[in-house]
Motif scaffolding. Structure first.
Motif, PDB file in Angstrom:
ATOM      1  N   ARG A   1      -1.862   0.851  -3.112  1.00 35.06           N
ATOM      2  CA  ARG A   1      -0.747   0.288  -3.880  1.00 35.06           C
ATOM      3  C   ARG A   1      -0.528  -1.190  -3.567  1.00 35.06           C
ATOM      4  NH1 ARG A   1       4.427   4.362  -4.138  1.00 35.06           N
ATOM      5  NH2 ARG A   1       3.369   6.154  -4.989  1.00 35.06           N
ATOM      6  N   VAL A   2      -0.473  -1.505  -2.275  1.00 35.27           N
ATOM      7  CA  VAL A   2      -0.076  -2.868  -1.883  1.00 35.27           C
ATOM      8  C   VAL A   2      -1.128  -3.892  -2.300  1.00 35.27           C
ATOM      9  CG1 VAL A   2       0.309  -4.371   0.126  1.00 35.27           C
ATOM     10  CG2 VAL A   2       1.485  -2.172  -0.042  1.00 35.27           C
ATOM     11  N   LEU A   3      -2.413  -3.540  -2.147  1.00 35.33           N
ATOM     12  CA  LEU A   3      -3.456  -4.519  -2.470  1.00 35.33           C
ATOM     13  C   LEU A   3      -3.587  -4.718  -3.981  1.00 35.33           C
ATOM     14  CD1 LEU A   3      -6.019  -3.597   0.323  1.00 35.33           C
ATOM     15  CD2 LEU A   3      -4.277  -5.400   0.342  1.00 35.33           C
ATOM     16  N   ASN A   4      -2.978  -3.829  -4.769  1.00 37.56           N
ATOM     17  CA  ASN A   4      -2.986  -3.982  -6.235  1.00 37.56           C
ATOM     18  C   ASN A   4      -1.618  -4.399  -6.779  1.00 37.56           C
ATOM     19  OD1 ASN A   4      -5.718  -3.158  -7.228  1.00 37.56           O
ATOM     20  ND2 ASN A   4      -5.237  -1.446  -5.869  1.00 37.56           N
ATOM     21  N   ARG A   5      -0.728  -4.791  -5.872  1.00 33.85           N
ATOM     22  CA  ARG A   5       0.629  -5.150  -6.298  1.00 33.85           C
ATOM     23  C   ARG A   5       0.672  -6.606  -6.782  1.00 33.85           C
ATOM     24  NH1 ARG A   5       5.588  -3.790  -2.414  1.00 33.85           N
ATOM     25  NH2 ARG A   5       4.529  -5.073  -0.884  1.00 33.85           N
ATOM     26  N   ARG A   6       1.390  -6.840  -7.871  1.00 34.27           N
ATOM     27  CA  ARG A   6       1.639  -8.200  -8.360  1.00 34.27           C
ATOM     28  C   ARG A   6       3.128  -8.310  -8.645  1.00 34.27           C
ATOM     29  NH1 ARG A   6      -2.643  -7.974  -6.742  1.00 34.27           N
ATOM     30  NH2 ARG A   6      -4.636  -8.676  -7.593  1.00 34.27           N
ATOM     31  N   LEU A   7       3.617  -9.524  -8.494  1.00 37.64           N
ATOM     32  CA  LEU A   7       5.054  -9.761  -8.589  1.00 37.64           C
ATOM     33  C   LEU A   7       5.295 -10.864  -9.615  1.00 37.64           C
ATOM     34  CD1 LEU A   7       7.283  -8.735  -6.554  1.00 37.64           C
ATOM     35  CD2 LEU A   7       7.066 -10.962  -5.458  1.00 37.64           C
ATOM     36  N   CYS A   8       6.303 -10.706 -10.454  1.00 38.15           N
ATOM     37  CA  CYS A   8       6.601 -11.794 -11.391  1.00 38.15           C
ATOM     38  C   CYS A   8       7.274 -12.928 -10.619  1.00 38.15           C
ATOM     39  CB  CYS A   8       7.513 -11.314 -12.517  1.00 38.15           C
ATOM     40  SG  CYS A   8       8.030 -12.686 -13.564  1.00 38.15           S
TER      41      CYS A   8
ATOM     42  N   ASP B   1       2.097 -11.920   1.704  1.00 34.16           N
ATOM     43  CA  ASP B   1       1.818 -10.974   2.792  1.00 34.16           C
ATOM     44  C   ASP B   1       1.151  -9.693   2.280  1.00 34.16           C
ATOM     45  OD1 ASP B   1       4.123 -10.250   1.456  1.00 34.16           O
ATOM     46  OD2 ASP B   1       5.265  -9.735   3.248  1.00 34.16           O
ATOM     47  N   ASP B   2       0.722  -9.653   1.028  1.00 31.11           N
ATOM     48  CA  ASP B   2      -0.017  -8.484   0.532  1.00 31.11           C
ATOM     49  C   ASP B   2      -1.524  -8.690   0.689  1.00 31.11           C
ATOM     50  OD1 ASP B   2       2.216  -6.997  -0.074  1.00 31.11           O
ATOM     51  OD2 ASP B   2       2.155  -7.360  -2.233  1.00 31.11           O
ATOM     52  N   THR B   3      -1.943  -8.931   1.923  1.00 29.90           N
ATOM     53  CA  THR B   3      -3.377  -9.072   2.220  1.00 29.90           C
ATOM     54  C   THR B   3      -3.755  -7.973   3.202  1.00 29.90           C
ATOM     55  OG1 THR B   3      -2.923 -10.468   4.125  1.00 29.90           O
ATOM     56  CG2 THR B   3      -3.263 -11.592   2.024  1.00 29.90           C
ATOM     57  N   GLU B   4      -5.063  -7.701   3.331  1.00 27.70           N
ATOM     58  CA  GLU B   4      -5.546  -6.671   4.268  1.00 27.70           C
ATOM     59  C   GLU B   4      -4.994  -6.917   5.675  1.00 27.70           C
ATOM     60  OE1 GLU B   4      -7.709  -4.083   4.044  1.00 27.70           O
ATOM     61  OE2 GLU B   4      -8.946  -4.378   2.257  1.00 27.70           O
ATOM     62  N   GLU B   5      -5.096  -8.198   6.128  1.00 28.62           N
ATOM     63  CA  GLU B   5      -4.722  -8.530   7.509  1.00 28.62           C
ATOM     64  C   GLU B   5      -3.227  -8.304   7.730  1.00 28.62           C
ATOM     65  OE1 GLU B   5      -6.211 -10.780   5.416  1.00 28.62           O
ATOM     66  OE2 GLU B   5      -8.236 -10.301   6.092  1.00 28.62           O
ATOM     67  N   ALA B   6      -2.405  -8.863   6.819  1.00 28.78           N
ATOM     68  CA  ALA B   6      -0.959  -8.736   6.991  1.00 28.78           C
ATOM     69  C   ALA B   6      -0.532  -7.278   6.853  1.00 28.78           C
ATOM     70  CB  ALA B   6      -0.226  -9.603   5.973  1.00 28.78           C
ATOM     71  N   LEU B   7      -1.225  -6.543   5.991  1.00 34.81           N
ATOM     72  CA  LEU B   7      -0.867  -5.133   5.794  1.00 34.81           C
ATOM     73  C   LEU B   7      -1.090  -4.328   7.077  1.00 34.81           C
ATOM     74  CD1 LEU B   7       0.109  -2.942   3.909  1.00 34.81           C
ATOM     75  CD2 LEU B   7      -2.229  -2.635   3.121  1.00 34.81           C
ATOM     76  N   GLU B   8      -2.187  -4.615   7.769  1.00 33.88           N
ATOM     77  CA  GLU B   8      -2.449  -3.927   9.044  1.00 33.88           C
ATOM     78  C   GLU B   8      -1.292  -4.140  10.010  1.00 33.88           C
ATOM     79  OE1 GLU B   8      -4.647  -1.626   9.739  1.00 33.88           O
ATOM     80  OE2 GLU B   8      -5.301  -1.953   7.682  1.00 33.88           O
ATOM     81  N   VAL B   9      -0.832  -5.407  10.106  1.00 32.23           N
ATOM     82  CA  VAL B   9       0.270  -5.738  11.023  1.00 32.23           C
ATOM     83  C   VAL B   9       1.529  -4.981  10.601  1.00 32.23           C
ATOM     84  CG1 VAL B   9       1.738  -7.621  11.877  1.00 32.23           C
ATOM     85  CG2 VAL B   9      -0.686  -8.034  11.463  1.00 32.23           C
ATOM     86  N   ARG B  10       1.800  -4.963   9.299  1.00 28.63           N
ATOM     87  CA  ARG B  10       3.032  -4.328   8.818  1.00 28.63           C
ATOM     88  C   ARG B  10       2.996  -2.816   9.027  1.00 28.63           C
ATOM     89  NH1 ARG B  10       2.268  -6.803   3.334  1.00 28.63           N
ATOM     90  NH2 ARG B  10       4.130  -5.822   2.518  1.00 28.63           N
TER      91      ARG B  10
END
Ligand code: AMP
Length: 226
Positions: A118-125, A157-166
């Protein structure tokens, strides 16, 4: 008055579910949105939190507690609020319990594998803040918001690296906060995998709230134009 906390890993739908409670005049307070607003508007707070946020790390407790207290002293929530993204650790949970009585904690439960998808495919207006998912809820015109035509961007912060930390912080720090609420029997755990409307229906049933008056799209539209 109804006072709720909504907890769950990134991408579990906390923002979407909170906005869907708007027809009950429950105000959605997102601590992450407050910080993002500060970053976008180059405020002093924004300058202090920008790098920490981009790395997916947690902002210091003192700063978070002061932002939450300030937000909750604004009395635009006469019928209640739902706070999202807070508390993220035990100290914040203790601070919250000392200051506010709460009616319930909604825990959105989602396996880590689904979080990544979900997070890696998320986009925000960039304009109205509405969330899209390129798999389940893609925009009609690629890269453009269906509601306002704004540009769709990826959260920093929706990147692989930041997601691992979160995810690590969630399991190590936020779970103990949830345990504290669980001991007080506040927590309602809801499976976050189904469609948003189904999750919302379950939340309302479990909390004894009236069913939804509007479709999710209408609720989204209203939230975006608010
Ligand atoms: P969110 O939109 O809830 O994922 O929050 C985005 C970012 O804001 C987080 O990754 C943290 O850097 C920061 N943040 C939001 N809420 C908190 C909190 N309660 N404690 C510490 N940092 C937070």
């Amino acid at each position: 008055m109804r006072k709720y906390v909504i907890m769950g890993v990134q991408g579990s739908g906390k923002g979407t579910q909170s906005q869907m409670l708007a027809d009950l005049d429950i105000v959605h307070i997102s601590v992450g949105d407050i910080f993002r607003w500060n970053v976008q508007n180059h405020t002093k707070i924004g300058a202090q939190v920008r790098r920490v946020m981009a790395a997916g790390e947690l902002v210091g407790d003192d700063m978070v507690e002061s932002v939450v207290s300030d937000r909750l002293t604004g009395h635009d929530w006469n019928y209640g609020f739902i706070i999202d993204g807070f508390p993220r650790n035990r100290r914040q949970a203790e601070f919250f319990l000392e200051t506010y009585d709460i009616d319930g904690v909604i825990e959105l439960d989602l396996p880590d594998s689904e979080v990544r998808r979900r997070v890696l495919n998320r986009r925000l207006c960039a304009n109205c803040g509405v969330d899209y998912n390129l798999i389940a809820n893609s925009p009609k015109v690629p890269g453009r918001c269906d509601l306002c035509g704004g540009e769709l961007i990826t959260r920093e912060d929706d990147t692989e690296e930041a997601l691992e930390v979160r995810l690590r912080d969630y399991h190590e720090q936020t779970n103990p906060a949830l345990d504290l609420f669980r001991r007080k029997e506040y927590v309602v755990t809801v499976d976050a995998r189904p469609e948003p409307e189904v999750v919302q229906r379950t939340i309302r049933q479990r909390l004894g709230l009236p069913p939804m008056a509007k479709s999710a799209d209408q609720a989204h539209e209203e939230a975006a134009s608010a």
